[in-house]
Design an enzyme around this catalytic site. Structure first.
Site, PDB file in Angstrom:
ATOM      1  N   CYS A   1      44.039  14.824  43.312  1.00 53.69           N
ATOM      2  CA  CYS A   1      42.705  15.410  43.109  1.00 53.69           C
ATOM      3  C   CYS A   1      41.631  14.317  43.069  1.00 53.69           C
ATOM      4  O   CYS A   1      41.557  13.546  42.108  1.00 53.69           O
ATOM      5  CB  CYS A   1      42.702  16.224  41.815  1.00 53.69           C
TER       6      CYS A   1
ATOM      7  N   CYS B   1      39.166  14.487  40.159  1.00 51.30           N
ATOM      8  CA  CYS B   1      39.817  14.059  38.915  1.00 51.30           C
ATOM      9  C   CYS B   1      39.704  12.540  38.750  1.00 51.30           C
ATOM     10  O   CYS B   1      39.447  12.033  37.651  1.00 51.30           O
ATOM     11  CB  CYS B   1      41.293  14.454  38.906  1.00 51.30           C
TER      12      CYS B   1
END
Length: 347
Positions: free
Chosen positions: A88, A91
């Protein structure tokens, strides 16, 4: 898997939904709205006090450790749970920002990170549908959350909402009291006492913009414009946005201009000879303002406006607005003159 293949990817800022069990009866998950902010009774962080030890602020957790790391730990301090995955991209953007904010929060919150690829059960139970997702727990319960890689300023606001503002130290309280007293002394004409107070604050807190501006204002009152300019130069861009600082900067600018205006006696003589000498009256108003006679300075400008509102592209009105900036929005002279200006312009 690329970021664009993220299976948890509604738009950032979406609400969280679902239920949480953790082997207990179901509990509602946090919604990313103000309505669910705070703990029981509506108080930040569920009314908790105290904080986490400095060395135990950030850690990774697992499904097995979640109860101890989050639910039990949140009974002592607010715990932020960061749901993330290695693939991600957002993230990875969020991680250094939220870790920095947590470290700087002074132990008011802890951060626990859960890799959803390795431990999918808990995010599945919570109905997490987008990552990164951060959920705040307090008193063993989720109390609020957000989705997406928010900027640092919004993360700080979120931490303050769920954990309460940072405590005010005794030193900060003392500084604020001295700052207020010094400003009052300056307003009452006690320049020496005010200067001593502002200088004392700067010895304790060299980057205090309010004290630097106050000391510069004292220097302006004493006619030491060069030192005032040097003092104001120590204030950074953020500090210069403060209303008090902006007012002192404007006062210095006007004081520099007044130094070149000439002899007030000569200007008064010109006005006696020719009351319609608006240029002389404007200069005289600026000198009166520099001497601290704000009401008289405003009256001279009103006299110009009564005779000719549009003279020199409304120079009298524009000068009065500059006076307001220098005096500050709450100064009695500003409030009084604003009322008179409205009456004059709209009568």
């Amino acid at each position: 898997m690329s970021d664009f293949d993220n299976p948890y990817a509604p738009s950032p800022g979406s609400q969280m939904s679902g239920t949480v069990t953790f082997g207990e009866k179901q509990k509602p998950t946090p919604q990313a709205t103000a309505a669910t902010a705070g703990g029981p009774g509506g108080s930040p962080a569920g009314g908790l006090v105290g904080g986490a030890p400095a060395g135990d602020l950030i850690k990774d957790t697992s499904t097995a450790e979640f109860t101890a790391d989050v639910l039990q730990a949140s009974r002592d301090v607010t715990v932020l749970v960061d749901f993330w995955a290695p693939w991600c991209g957002p993230c990875k953007q969020l991680t250094p920002i939220i870790e920095k904010a947590v470290r700087e929060a002074g132990g008011r919150v802890k951060l626990v990170k859960l890799n959803i690829d390795d431990h999918p059960a808990i995010p599945g139970q919570m109905g997490i549908q987008s990552i990164p997702a951060v959920v705040a727990f307090s008193g063993g319960k989720p109390v609020d959350g957000f989705m997406g890689a928010l900027p640092e300023s919004q993360i700080r606001e979120f931490i303050e909402k769920v954990a309460g503002p940072p405590p005010v130290s005794e030193a900060e309280t003392q500084i604020e009291a001295v700052l207020t007293q010094s400003r009052e002394a300056l307003a009452n004409g006690d320049v020496e006492q005010a200067a001593q107070g502002f200088a004392a604050i700067l010895q304790m807190q060299s980057d205090n913009a309010g004290a630097a501006a106050g000391l510069a204002a004292c220097m302006i009152e004493m006619g030491d414009l060069d030192r005032a300019e040097q003092m104001l130069a120590t204030i950074g861009p953020e500090g210069r946005k403060d209303v008090e600082v902006a007012a002192v900067l404007k006062r210095l600018e006007m004081a520099r201009e007044v130094a070149e205006l000439g002899d007030p006696v000569e200007l008064e003589a010109r006005l006696v000879k020719n009351p319609a000498d608006h240029d002389a009256r404007l200069q005289f108003a600026k000198i009166l303002n520099a001497k601290g006679d704000r009401e008289a300075a405003a009256e001279e400008l009103f006299e110009i406006m009564r005779r000719d509102k549009t003279w020199e592209d409304e120079a009298a009105r524009k000068t009065l607005i500059e006076f307001f900036e220098a005096w500050g929005p709450t100064d009695p002279a500003t409030l009084s003159a604003r009322r008179q200006l409205s009456s004059l312009l709209f009568s």
